[in-house]
Every structure is written in C-alpha cells, then in structure tokens.
Design a protein around this motif. Structure first.
Motif, PDB file in Angstrom:
ATOM      1  N   PHE A 103       0.825  -1.209   0.000  1.00 21.85           N
ATOM      2  CA  PHE A 103       0.000   0.000   0.000  1.00 21.85           C
ATOM      3  C   PHE A 103       0.858   1.257   0.000  1.00 21.85           C
ATOM      4  O   PHE A 103       0.522   2.251  -0.655  1.00 21.85           O
ATOM      5  N   PHE A 104       1.974   1.208   0.726  1.00 23.22           N
ATOM      6  CA  PHE A 104       2.882   2.355   0.782  1.00 23.22           C
ATOM      7  C   PHE A 104       3.440   2.669  -0.609  1.00 23.22           C
ATOM      8  O   PHE A 104       3.356   3.805  -1.087  1.00 23.22           O
ATOM      9  N   GLY A 105       3.990   1.652  -1.289  1.00 24.73           N
ATOM     10  CA  GLY A 105       4.565   1.867  -2.616  1.00 24.73           C
ATOM     11  C   GLY A 105       3.528   2.260  -3.646  1.00 24.73           C
ATOM     12  O   GLY A 105       3.764   3.150  -4.484  1.00 24.73           O
ATOM     13  N   PHE A 106       2.369   1.623  -3.587  1.00 20.62           N
ATOM     14  CA  PHE A 106       1.275   1.920  -4.512  1.00 20.62           C
ATOM     15  C   PHE A 106       0.836   3.371  -4.386  1.00 20.62           C
ATOM     16  O   PHE A 106       0.688   4.099  -5.383  1.00 20.62           O
ATOM     17  N   LEU A 107       0.674   3.846  -3.150  1.00 19.42           N
ATOM     18  CA  LEU A 107       0.182   5.204  -2.928  1.00 19.42           C
ATOM     19  C   LEU A 107       1.241   6.258  -3.255  1.00 19.42           C
ATOM     20  O   LEU A 107       0.899   7.353  -3.726  1.00 19.42           O
ATOM     21  N   VAL A 108       2.515   5.949  -3.041  1.00 16.51           N
ATOM     22  CA  VAL A 108       3.586   6.876  -3.437  1.00 16.51           C
ATOM     23  C   VAL A 108       3.568   7.088  -4.952  1.00 16.51           C
ATOM     24  O   VAL A 108       3.685   8.219  -5.442  1.00 16.51           O
ATOM     25  N   ALA A 109       3.410   5.991  -5.699  1.00 20.41           N
ATOM     26  CA  ALA A 109       3.379   6.083  -7.161  1.00 20.41           C
ATOM     27  C   ALA A 109       2.181   6.898  -7.643  1.00 20.41           C
ATOM     28  O   ALA A 109       2.301   7.737  -8.545  1.00 20.41           O
ATOM     29  N   VAL A 110       1.016   6.679  -7.026  1.00 19.67           N
ATOM     30  CA  VAL A 110      -0.185   7.435  -7.407  1.00 19.67           C
ATOM     31  C   VAL A 110       0.003   8.916  -7.102  1.00 19.67           C
ATOM     32  O   VAL A 110      -0.379   9.781  -7.901  1.00 19.67           O
ATOM     33  N   GLU A 111       0.613   9.221  -5.956  1.00 19.00           N
ATOM     34  CA  GLU A 111       0.803  10.632  -5.581  1.00 19.00           C
ATOM     35  C   GLU A 111       1.685  11.364  -6.575  1.00 19.00           C
ATOM     36  O   GLU A 111       1.410  12.516  -6.931  1.00 19.00           O
ATOM     37  N   CYS A 112       2.747  10.704  -7.039  1.00 15.99           N
ATOM     38  CA  CYS A 112       3.620  11.323  -8.043  1.00 15.99           C
ATOM     39  C   CYS A 112       2.817  11.672  -9.296  1.00 15.99           C
ATOM     40  O   CYS A 112       2.972  12.757  -9.871  1.00 15.99           O
ATOM     41  N   SER A 113       1.943  10.753  -9.726  1.00 13.62           N
ATOM     42  CA  SER A 113       1.126  10.992 -10.919  1.00 13.62           C
ATOM     43  C   SER A 113       0.131  12.124 -10.701  1.00 13.62           C
ATOM     44  O   SER A 113      -0.037  12.998 -11.563  1.00 13.62           O
ATOM     45  N   THR A 123       7.222  20.979  -3.871  1.00 12.89           N
ATOM     46  CA  THR A 123       8.587  21.197  -3.395  1.00 12.89           C
ATOM     47  C   THR A 123       8.869  20.386  -2.141  1.00 12.89           C
ATOM     48  O   THR A 123       9.922  19.741  -2.029  1.00 12.89           O
ATOM     49  N   ILE A 124       7.935  20.397  -1.190  1.00 13.41           N
ATOM     50  CA  ILE A 124       8.109  19.632   0.047  1.00 13.41           C
ATOM     51  C   ILE A 124       8.164  18.142  -0.247  1.00 13.41           C
ATOM     52  O   ILE A 124       9.049  17.421   0.236  1.00 13.41           O
ATOM     53  N   TYR A 125       7.247  17.666  -1.091  1.00 13.01           N
ATOM     54  CA  TYR A 125       7.150  16.225  -1.354  1.00 13.01           C
ATOM     55  C   TYR A 125       8.373  15.705  -2.099  1.00 13.01           C
ATOM     56  O   TYR A 125       9.034  14.758  -1.649  1.00 13.01           O
ATOM     57  N   TYR A 126       8.685  16.310  -3.231  1.00 17.90           N
ATOM     58  CA  TYR A 126       9.815  15.819  -4.021  1.00 17.90           C
ATOM     59  C   TYR A 126      11.148  16.096  -3.359  1.00 17.90           C
ATOM     60  O   TYR A 126      12.100  15.320  -3.505  1.00 17.90           O
ATOM     61  N   GLY A 127      11.234  17.201  -2.619  1.00 17.95           N
ATOM     62  CA  GLY A 127      12.481  17.508  -1.914  1.00 17.95           C
ATOM     63  C   GLY A 127      12.856  16.421  -0.929  1.00 17.95           C
ATOM     64  O   GLY A 127      13.995  15.917  -0.922  1.00 17.95           O
ATOM     65  N   THR A 128      11.886  16.004  -0.099  1.00 24.14           N
ATOM     66  CA  THR A 128      12.162  14.949   0.883  1.00 24.14           C
ATOM     67  C   THR A 128      12.318  13.589   0.209  1.00 24.14           C
ATOM     68  O   THR A 128      13.131  12.769   0.627  1.00 24.14           O
ATOM     69  N   ASN A 165      17.903  10.088   6.941  1.00 20.87           N
ATOM     70  CA  ASN A 165      16.877   9.592   6.022  1.00 20.87           C
ATOM     71  C   ASN A 165      15.592   9.248   6.754  1.00 20.87           C
ATOM     72  O   ASN A 165      14.485   9.454   6.241  1.00 20.87           O
ATOM     73  N   LYS A 166      15.733   8.714   7.977  1.00 14.97           N
ATOM     74  CA  LYS A 166      14.561   8.363   8.770  1.00 14.97           C
ATOM     75  C   LYS A 166      13.772   9.626   9.126  1.00 14.97           C
ATOM     76  O   LYS A 166      12.534   9.630   9.092  1.00 14.97           O
ATOM     77  N   VAL A 167      14.483  10.691   9.446  1.00 14.33           N
ATOM     78  CA  VAL A 167      13.826  11.965   9.774  1.00 14.33           C
ATOM     79  C   VAL A 167      13.078  12.501   8.556  1.00 14.33           C
ATOM     80  O   VAL A 167      11.913  12.924   8.651  1.00 14.33           O
ATOM     81  N   PHE A 168      13.737  12.476   7.388  1.00 13.31           N
ATOM     82  CA  PHE A 168      13.081  12.979   6.181  1.00 13.31           C
ATOM     83  C   PHE A 168      11.952  12.061   5.728  1.00 13.31           C
ATOM     84  O   PHE A 168      11.003  12.516   5.081  1.00 13.31           O
ATOM     85  N   SER A 169      12.030  10.778   6.057  1.00 14.95           N
ATOM     86  CA  SER A 169      10.913   9.870   5.775  1.00 14.95           C
ATOM     87  C   SER A 169       9.671  10.290   6.548  1.00 14.95           C
ATOM     88  O   SER A 169       8.547  10.140   6.066  1.00 14.95           O
ATOM     89  N   VAL A 170       9.878  10.811   7.753  1.00 16.13           N
ATOM     90  CA  VAL A 170       8.750  11.321   8.545  1.00 16.13           C
ATOM     91  C   VAL A 170       8.089  12.486   7.809  1.00 16.13           C
ATOM     92  O   VAL A 170       6.869  12.620   7.814  1.00 16.13           O
ATOM     93  N   PHE A 171       8.902  13.303   7.131  1.00 16.65           N
ATOM     94  CA  PHE A 171       8.363  14.458   6.415  1.00 16.65           C
ATOM     95  C   PHE A 171       7.371  14.033   5.337  1.00 16.65           C
ATOM     96  O   PHE A 171       6.255  14.544   5.282  1.00 16.65           O
ATOM     97  N   TYR A 172       7.788  13.090   4.459  1.00 19.04           N
ATOM     98  CA  TYR A 172       6.903  12.794   3.332  1.00 19.04           C
ATOM     99  C   TYR A 172       5.854  11.729   3.635  1.00 19.04           C
ATOM    100  O   TYR A 172       4.855  11.620   2.918  1.00 19.04           O
ATOM    101  N   THR A 173       6.037  10.952   4.702  1.00 20.47           N
ATOM    102  CA  THR A 173       5.019   9.948   5.049  1.00 20.47           C
ATOM    103  C   THR A 173       4.042  10.434   6.114  1.00 20.47           C
ATOM    104  O   THR A 173       2.912   9.951   6.166  1.00 20.47           O
ATOM    105  N   VAL A 174       4.474  11.361   6.961  1.00 17.48           N
ATOM    106  CA  VAL A 174       3.652  11.779   8.099  1.00 17.48           C
ATOM    107  C   VAL A 174       3.261  13.259   8.008  1.00 17.48           C
ATOM    108  O   VAL A 174       2.073  13.598   8.096  1.00 17.48           O
ATOM    109  N   LEU A 175       4.248  14.130   7.824  1.00 17.30           N
ATOM    110  CA  LEU A 175       3.965  15.566   7.878  1.00 17.30           C
ATOM    111  C   LEU A 175       3.320  16.107   6.605  1.00 17.30           C
ATOM    112  O   LEU A 175       2.425  16.948   6.678  1.00 17.30           O
ATOM    113  N   THR A 176       3.776  15.626   5.433  1.00 19.39           N
ATOM    114  CA  THR A 176       3.198  16.124   4.179  1.00 19.39           C
ATOM    115  C   THR A 176       1.703  15.867   4.086  1.00 19.39           C
ATOM    116  O   THR A 176       0.936  16.781   3.721  1.00 19.39           O
TER     117      THR A 176
END
Length: 330
Positions: A116-126, A262-267, A284-295
């Motif tokens: 689900f994580f990988g699937f939703l990341v790909a959809v978000e990019c699109s 900018t926030i999404y692709y930057g992290t 990397n773990k900190v920045f993972s929090v940015f795009y998985t939790v904070l964004t």
C-alpha cells in the motif's frame, strides 16, 4: 525474551533445507527512547487525527461545493483521499507500537504495508504531475484549457494513475512474497520500505531489484519531469507579465501546489537518491517522517490557508453549521 519481553522468535524450517526462515520482523523505529515514548505516541496520534480530519474535510468540500467542481479540485480530492489512505498505512501501526512497546510485525504484514505504501507513493507522483499540468494549461494555454482539461479527461487520467500504480506494485509484491528471510530480523526504520526489507532476504534479490528499479523509474521519473517542465514554463510565463499585480495574481493560482510539490519531491529525493550509508540513515529516517507523516497533514492546511476558493467553501460550511445549531437550540 527480546525487546523488553514483547517479541517472540518464530522460525519455520525450509523444505528440504537446513536453513530456518523468520516469520516476523522487528521495526526498530526511533530506537530505545523510552523517556520519549509517551510524548511520541501523543504527537503521532494528534498528527494522525488532524491528517484524517483535514483530508476528509477537503474531500467533502470538493464533492459538496459546486464551485469546486473543476479539474484542479477533482485532482485535489483524489490527493486528499490518497493522503488519508497513505497516513493510515503507516501511522496506526506506529502509534500502536509506541503505546504497547511491541515492535514486531509479521513478514506478510510487512509486505502488505509496503504494497500500500509503494502503490500510494506512485499514485501521488502521478496526481501531483497532473495538477502541475493543469496549472500549466491555466496560465500558459488559457484559450485551450477547456478542450485539453475537461471532466472526462480528468477521470481518465486519474483512473490510469490509480490502476497502473496498482498493477506495477502488485508485480513487485508478488516477487517479494517469493523471498525467504533467514535473519537478522531487525529493520532500522519505522515502516516496511523496500531497501531495508530486501537487505534481510537470504534469497537472490537481483530480479526484484531490477524490476523495482524499472517500475519505480516509470512511475516517478516521467511525472517528476512533467511537473518540473510545467513549472519552468509557468514561471517563465509569469515573469513575462508586465504588471506586478498580474504576476502576483498568476502566481497565486499555483503557489499552493508549488509548495506541496517542493516539500514532497524535496524529501523524496533526499531519502531515495542520496546513498544509504550509516551516517545518513538517521537523517533519512527523519526525512521519511516528512513525506510519510507531515506532508499528508500539511497539505490540507496549505490548500485551505492559501486558496481563496477553499476558504470560501469552508466559510459556507461553517455558516451552515452555525445556522443548523441555532435552529436546533430554538
């Protein structure tokens, strides 16, 4: 007993082999910060509640308000729906582990989370690329906008995005489900991401690594390039507008989305493009929090605080609620 007596060792014998296969992983998360465990639990719980409420509110506004029945808000509704699912893939399990101290996750559960994580990341990019293209047409090709971006085209683009990402991730997950894991079983992350999981496999991972690289390149690189090209054209067009007020008005139509992109692709670039070394792992773990939790949490705030139409829709809903509450009190 391991990890404070909460983890149990479950091993299965491989058929016809002397190796043993583990059936559980331990997500190390943010380490043994026992003094901060309750604080982190409350923090992520609040973030989850705010994220879900904010994104569901955006979906409701887009559906209910006729003024928001435009291509941009159609994609925004899709994005908010995605963000609700996205954060629900990661945060509930993280919150539960912080509360109970149990950091184990079954191998099948880990693979499911990654799916689900990988699937939703790909959809978000699109979706972000489609929203960028929509803004490009509004600013750079206004006379052709209605012909190039109507309801039917929007629906088709969104459907292709969801279905293609679903199928591509399904292929990767099938290959991952064929892998065996012999130990160690500690994953130095708070979620089941591709690289940390693959590193624990005792099977040949060359095929799944190649397939994942191909699919991830197809799912992320073209949308990123389309987003980049759209904003290069948008900024170039805005700079050619002679009046300051005209430039400000044109930029206001895309500033919210540009901030989100900018926030999404930057992290995302920091996490997946920079080398995976010991020194960068915690970063990397900190920045993972940015795009998985904070964004997912800040997206509704960005679109509501910086967008006139959404603020007006929110005002209408608030006024209706006030009127209904006044009627009920009478």
């Amino acid at each position: 007993m391991e990890e404070g007596g909460t983890c149990r060792e479950l091993l299965e014998k491989g058929e016809g082999e002397n190796e043993t296969y583990i059936t559980e992983f331990i997500l190390l998360g943010f380490g043994n910060l026992r003094e901060l465990q309750i604080l982190l639990f409350l923090l992520f719980l609040v973030i989850y509640v705010v994220t879900v409420i904010g994104n569901i509110l955006i979906v409701v506004l887009v559906v209910a308000d006729q003024h928001l029945h435009t291509p941009m808000y159609f994609f925004l509704g899709n994005l908010s729906c995605l963000e609700t699912c996205y954060t629900s893939t990661v945060l509930p399990r993280l919150v539960a582990s912080l509360l109970t101290g149990d950091r184990t996750i079954s191998v099948s559960g880990c693979i499911t989370q990654f799916y689900f994580f990988g699937f939703l990341v790909a959809v978000e990019c699109s979706l972000l690329s489609m929203m960028s293209y929509d803004r490009y047409l509004v600013i750079c090709k206004p006379l052709h906008y209605t012909a190039l971006m109507n309801g039917r085209i929007c629906f088709q683009l969104a459907a292709v995005s969801w279905m293609s990402s679903f199928l591509a991730t399904a292929v990767v997950i099938y290959l991952m489900s064929q892998l065996h894991f012999c130990g160690p079983k500690e994953i130095d992350h708070f979620l089941c991401d591709f690289t940390p999981v693959i590193k624990l496999s005792c099977s040949d991972t060359s095929l799944i690594t190649l397939v994942t690289f191909i699919f991830s390149s197809i799912d992320t690189l073209p949308p990123f390039l389309l987003t980049l090209a759209s904003y290069v054209s948008i900024i170039s067009t805005i700079l050619r507008i002679p009046s300051t007020s005209g430039r400000r008005k044109a930029f206001s139509t895309c500033s919210s989305h540009l901030l989100v992109v900018t926030i999404y692709y930057g992290t995302l670039i920091i996490v997946y493009v920079l080398p995976d070394t010991e020194t960068l792992r915690d970063l990397n773990k900190v920045f993972s929090v940015f795009y998985t939790v904070l964004t997912p949490m800040v997206n509704p705030l960005i679109y509501s605080l910086r967008n006139k139409e959404v603020k007006e829709a929110l005002g209408k809903v608030f006024n209706k609620c006030m009127v209904l509450s006044a009627i009920q009190e009478e």
